[in-house]
Every structure is written in C-alpha cells, then in structure tokens.
Write an enzyme that holds these catalytic residues in place. Structure first.
Site, PDB file in Angstrom:
ATOM      1  N   TYR A 121       5.003  -3.337  30.765  1.00 19.42           N
ATOM      2  CA  TYR A 121       4.921  -4.747  31.127  1.00 19.42           C
ATOM      3  C   TYR A 121       3.888  -5.122  32.107  1.00 19.42           C
ATOM      4  O   TYR A 121       4.056  -4.622  33.164  1.00 19.42           O
ATOM      5  CB  TYR A 121       6.101  -5.399  31.277  1.00 19.42           C
ATOM      6  CG  TYR A 121       7.295  -5.511  30.350  1.00 19.42           C
ATOM      7  CD1 TYR A 121       7.110  -4.986  28.991  1.00 19.42           C
ATOM      8  CD2 TYR A 121       8.660  -5.921  30.493  1.00 19.42           C
ATOM      9  CE1 TYR A 121       7.972  -5.098  28.194  1.00 19.42           C
ATOM     10  CE2 TYR A 121       9.481  -6.034  29.599  1.00 19.42           C
ATOM     11  CZ  TYR A 121       9.190  -5.649  28.458  1.00 19.42           C
ATOM     12  OH  TYR A 121      10.014  -5.649  27.475  1.00 19.42           O
TER      13      TYR A 121
ATOM     14  N   PRO B 240      15.686 -13.854  21.890  1.00 19.76           N
ATOM     15  CA  PRO B 240      16.632 -14.522  21.322  1.00 19.76           C
ATOM     16  C   PRO B 240      16.385 -15.820  20.567  1.00 19.76           C
ATOM     17  O   PRO B 240      16.837 -16.483  19.614  1.00 19.76           O
ATOM     18  CB  PRO B 240      17.645 -14.919  22.558  1.00 19.76           C
ATOM     19  CG  PRO B 240      16.815 -14.668  23.764  1.00 19.76           C
ATOM     20  CD  PRO B 240      15.795 -13.592  23.378  1.00 19.76           C
TER      21      PRO B 240
ATOM     22  N   LYS C 129       8.974 -25.432  19.247  1.00 20.63           N
ATOM     23  CA  LYS C 129       7.499 -25.562  19.871  1.00 20.63           C
ATOM     24  C   LYS C 129       6.232 -25.516  19.122  1.00 20.63           C
ATOM     25  O   LYS C 129       5.214 -25.831  19.464  1.00 20.63           O
ATOM     26  CB  LYS C 129       7.563 -25.035  21.201  1.00 20.63           C
ATOM     27  CG  LYS C 129       7.381 -23.422  21.101  1.00 20.63           C
ATOM     28  CD  LYS C 129       7.638 -22.842  22.369  1.00 20.63           C
ATOM     29  CE  LYS C 129       6.668 -23.431  23.555  1.00 20.63           C
ATOM     30  NZ  LYS C 129       7.357 -22.815  25.044  1.00 20.63           N
TER      31      LYS C 129
HETATM   32  P1  NDP Z   1      12.555 -15.496  23.834  1.00 17.22           P
HETATM   33  O1  NDP Z   1      12.546 -15.306  22.308  1.00 17.22           O
HETATM   34  O2  NDP Z   1      13.417 -16.553  24.460  1.00 17.22           O
HETATM   35  O3  NDP Z   1      10.948 -16.058  24.182  1.00 17.22           O
HETATM   36  C1  NDP Z   1      10.535 -16.688  25.485  1.00 17.22           C
HETATM   37  C2  NDP Z   1       9.574 -17.737  25.511  1.00 17.22           C
HETATM   38  O4  NDP Z   1      10.019 -18.826  24.671  1.00 17.22           O
HETATM   39  C3  NDP Z   1       9.179 -18.313  26.632  1.00 17.22           C
HETATM   40  O5  NDP Z   1       8.307 -17.452  27.254  1.00 17.22           O
HETATM   41  C4  NDP Z   1       8.726 -19.681  26.118  1.00 17.22           C
HETATM   42  O6  NDP Z   1       7.506 -19.592  25.816  1.00 17.22           O
HETATM   43  C5  NDP Z   1       9.737 -20.000  24.977  1.00 17.22           C
HETATM   44  N1  NDP Z   1      10.875 -20.777  25.744  1.00 17.22           N
HETATM   45  C6  NDP Z   1      12.022 -20.127  26.062  1.00 17.22           C
HETATM   46  N2  NDP Z   1      12.810 -21.347  26.194  1.00 17.22           N
HETATM   47  C7  NDP Z   1      12.171 -22.415  26.179  1.00 17.22           C
HETATM   48  C8  NDP Z   1      12.828 -23.646  26.236  1.00 17.22           C
HETATM   49  N3  NDP Z   1      14.020 -24.043  26.631  1.00 17.22           N
HETATM   50  N4  NDP Z   1      11.977 -24.624  25.679  1.00 17.22           N
HETATM   51  C9  NDP Z   1      10.602 -24.244  25.054  1.00 17.22           C
HETATM   52  N5  NDP Z   1      10.161 -23.171  24.981  1.00 17.22           N
HETATM   53  C10 NDP Z   1      10.903 -21.980  25.402  1.00 17.22           C
HETATM   54  O7  NDP Z   1      12.374 -14.091  24.623  1.00 17.22           O
HETATM   55  P2  NDP Z   1      11.518 -13.080  24.815  1.00 17.22           P
HETATM   56  O8  NDP Z   1      10.757 -12.961  23.648  1.00 17.22           O
HETATM   57  O9  NDP Z   1      10.730 -13.264  26.218  1.00 17.22           O
HETATM   58  O10 NDP Z   1      12.233 -11.619  25.201  1.00 17.22           O
HETATM   59  C11 NDP Z   1      13.237 -11.846  26.376  1.00 17.22           C
HETATM   60  C12 NDP Z   1      13.223 -10.475  27.077  1.00 17.22           C
HETATM   61  O11 NDP Z   1      13.497  -9.354  25.858  1.00 17.22           O
HETATM   62  C13 NDP Z   1      11.635 -10.187  27.715  1.00 17.22           C
HETATM   63  O12 NDP Z   1      11.307 -10.858  28.822  1.00 17.22           O
HETATM   64  C14 NDP Z   1      11.832  -8.629  27.804  1.00 17.22           C
HETATM   65  O13 NDP Z   1      12.518  -8.303  28.977  1.00 17.22           O
HETATM   66  C15 NDP Z   1      12.584  -8.528  26.542  1.00 17.22           C
HETATM   67  N6  NDP Z   1      11.976  -7.856  25.185  1.00 17.22           N
HETATM   68  C16 NDP Z   1      12.119  -6.526  24.885  1.00 17.22           C
HETATM   69  C17 NDP Z   1      11.286  -6.116  23.970  1.00 17.22           C
HETATM   70  C18 NDP Z   1      11.555  -4.582  23.510  1.00 17.22           C
HETATM   71  O14 NDP Z   1      11.030  -3.868  22.808  1.00 17.22           O
HETATM   72  N7  NDP Z   1      12.874  -3.854  24.041  1.00 17.22           N
HETATM   73  C19 NDP Z   1      10.464  -6.586  23.184  1.00 17.22           C
HETATM   74  C20 NDP Z   1      10.417  -8.042  23.803  1.00 17.22           C
HETATM   75  C21 NDP Z   1      11.133  -8.615  24.886  1.00 17.22           C
HETATM   76  P3  NDP Z   1       6.200 -20.075  26.493  1.00 17.22           P
HETATM   77  O15 NDP Z   1       5.872 -19.109  27.756  1.00 17.22           O
HETATM   78  O16 NDP Z   1       5.101 -20.063  25.418  1.00 17.22           O
HETATM   79  O17 NDP Z   1       6.630 -21.643  27.075  1.00 17.22           O
END
Ligand code: NDP
Length: 326
Positions: free
Chosen positions: A54, A211, A220
């Site tokens: 990361y 999630p 969005k």
């Molecule tokens: P999500 O699917 O929840 O996506 C997060 C993004 O969704 C945010 O950055 C934001 O985007 C948007 N979002 C979240 N909540 C809201 C809301 N209430 N209203 C509007 N937009 C929202 O989770 P991630 O994809 O970030 O995954 C979570 C974690 O899982 C990562 O941080 C990481 O630690 C882990 N991960 C692990 C992986 C692996 O290969 N093991 C791969 C990917 C993730 P925006 O910034 O555009 O506003």
C-alpha cells in the site's frame, strides 16, 4: 461495537475494522488519516489493515506514526501487514512468497510500524513459483520468533488453503488461520462456495475486503464519477474501467434498485451494503475503507441495522442481484 472470534483462534476482532488501501500515504493527507484512525478506534474498532504494497510501504509508515502518537496500548489493537507485491522496485527477490522475501518484508514492516510484532501477517496472493511448504515454514518461524502472532492468506482458493493447512498439520507447524477475500453483495462465489468446507473444518477467520465494491454499492457512480473519488486516483484506471466502463450498466442498474430497498427500510445504501456482509456469520470482520470522516462515521453505524435485514429483505436483494453476482 461487537467482537467476533477470528475463526478457530481466541483472538477477538471487532466486527467492523478499518483498512488503508488507496487512502493512507496516497489519496488522503496524513492529518485526515489520523482523524479516520481515531474515529474508528473511538467507535471500538480494534483491527487496522495494511500491507507492504500500500503506497509502496508509505501506508504502514503513516499508520505507525499515528499509532505511536495515539498513546493507545498495543494490547488494545490488532495490526496486519501483507507480503507479496513488494514495497520496493520489484527486483526478483523483493516480491513473492519466498522465505527470503517473507522474512525481509516482515522485518521491514515492523520498522515502518515501529513495533515488535505484527498481529496478522497475510500472504497477499498465492505465489505459484514458491512451494507452499517454503512459505509455511517461513511463517511458522516468524511466529516462533514472536514477530508475527497469526498468519493467513488473501485471495487463496479453497484448494490452496487446504494444501497449506494439511502441510502445516503434517509437519506440526502453525497453520494459516485467516483468509482475506473480497466479499460484498456483488462478489460472493469464493467466499460462499469455495471456502465453505474450510469454515466447517478446521475453521477459518475472515477479514473481508471491499464491502462496498470500492464505492459502487454506495450509488456514488450512478450519476458519473465524483471528482474526489478513488476512481480518479492515478494508477487506478483499471478499477475505473471495471466499475464504470463497458459492461458496467447492469450492476449500476442493480445499485439503483438496491437504493430503493434501502429507502424503504429508511437506511442509507452504504449501511445496507455493510450490514449485508455482517449478516454472514463466517465473516469475522468487515474491513471498512473510507477517505472521509463522514463516510466512516456513517459506515460504523451499519451494525445498528443488521436486524432490519429480515429474510424478506435478503430475498429482495437476491432477486435484484442474482443476474450480476460473481
Ligand atoms: P470499500 O469497498 O468500502 O470502498 C471504500 C471506498 O468507498 C471509500 O474510499 C470511498 O471512496 C467509498 N465509500 C465508503 N463509504 C462511503 C460512504 N458512506 N459514502 C460514499 N462513499 C463511500 O472498501 P475498500 O475497497 O477500501 O476495502 C477496505 C479495505 O480492505 C482496504 O482499505 C484494505 O485494507 C482491504 N483490501 C484488501 C485487499 C486485498 O487484496 N487483501 C484488496 C482491497 C482492499 P472515495 O474515496 O472515492 O470517496
């Protein structure tokens, strides 16, 4: 907050956790990262997810600094790192799951976090070029040295995990006890089918990622891409294409229908998506991603609405999404 056992272990992990992918050391400034981590911790979150890859290690440096400044007891939180993608230039031994890289990456992560142990250490992907036994022994040795407490995998198939568990059991090594798969309303197959036999025996903790399908499930992207969104972060063009490019219309249409379900329940769409994940008792923790404090505060309330997802509501979600899940 509620706490769930991490699979077959005695470790209690908050049902909602918080991760650093895209955001820490990249999309957001360090002061925002600090506010986000504090918001999560204050709500009872005890697990913070990270990886060597990361922001090329910078996400772990930012998180380590914040944790150090916080004054929180080390026993009050769990941190993870993941090895595979590397944090350096990507020379042959700076990536993958060889003993050399697994050990060197662990030592580097400990330095970045400014700590003496990583609670959960994941193999970020399977490495077809390294025998599973070599990786398993390296993980076992790190556990014996006290540098790692539990080891696990991310995006390994049920078969790959079964081979690793059988190898460790046969050779009396610490087994992998946790897997980190993607799991959300749209992406289920690996979690619900492939891993199911391992949940039954010998048991497996899960820290599930994306999630909200990188924001798709918040609605969005239904009216274009907001300027400050992750889909405009440099290097994530592939994600933008996957979520909003050719072939994305059926899922975007399903999101609009899910929004109507959320409205009927008088809950927000992000909360609905997260609560849907929490309903599955094989999920130990849902890793939240958020680039803004308001998003995180909203998402942390998802636990309050899990009971509103009755069998009838779950059936409605099935009907809406059955043609677009993988
Ligand atoms: P999500 O699917 O929840 O996506 C997060 C993004 O969704 C945010 O950055 C934001 O985007 C948007 N979002 C979240 N909540 C809201 C809301 N209430 N209203 C509007 N937009 C929202 O989770 P991630 O994809 O970030 O995954 C979570 C974690 O899982 C990562 O941080 C990481 O630690 C882990 N991960 C692990 C992986 C692996 O290969 N093991 C791969 C990917 C993730 P925006 O910034 O555009 O506003």
């Amino acid at each position: 907050m509620i706490y769930r056992n991490l699979g077959p272990t005695g470790l209690k992990v908050s049902a909602l956790s918080y991760g650093a992918w895209v955001t820490f050391g990249n999309q957001i400034g360090d002061p925002v990262a600090e506010k986000l981590l504090h918001t999560a911790y204050d709500a009872g979150v005890n697990f913070f997810d990270n990886a060597e890859g990361y922001a090329k290690g910078q996400a772990e440096i930012v998180m380590g600094d914040i944790l150090k400044r916080s004054g929180w007891k080390r026993s009050s939180y769990i941190i993870s790192s993941k090895v595979f993608f590397g944090s350096e230039a990507g020379l042959p031994n700076q990536i993958g799951l060889s003993r050399k890289h697994v050990v060197e990456a662990c030592n580097a992560a400990l330095k970045r976090f400014q700590t003496d142990h990583i609670d959960l250490y994941f193999c970020h992907r399977p490495d077809p070029e390294t025998p599973i036994g070599e990786t398993a022994r390296a993980m076992h040795d790190l556990i014996i040295q006290g540098k790692v407490l539990y080891w696990g995998t991310s995006e390994w198939s049920g078969e790959q995990l079964r081979i690793a568990i059988d190898f460790c059991t046969k050779h009396n090594l610490h087994c992998p006890v946790v897997e980190q798969p993607q799991y959300n309303i749209f992406h289920r197959e690996r979690f619900e089918k492939d891993l199911a036999p391992i949940f039954k025996s010998p048991g497996l903790g899960t820290t599930i990622w994306s999630p909200l399908a990188s924001g798709l499930l918040t609605g969005k992207y239904n009216n274009g891409i907001p300027k400050d969104s992750r889909l405009n972060v440099a290097g994530l063009e592939w994600l933008k294409d996957r979520l909003t490019g050719e072939g994305s219309a059926p899922r975007l249409a399903a999101v609009a229908q899910l929004a109507a379900v959320a409205k009927e329940l008088d809950v927000s769409l992000p909360k609905l998506g997260i609560a849907w994940c929490l309903k599955n008792t094989n999920v130990s923790t849902v890793i939240l991603g958020a680039s803004k404090v308001e998003q995180l505060s909203e998402n942390l309330k998802a636990l309050e609405i899990v009971d509103r997802l009755t069998p009838q509501v779950m059936a409605k979600i099935e009907t809406i999404t059955k043609a677009v899940i993988d």
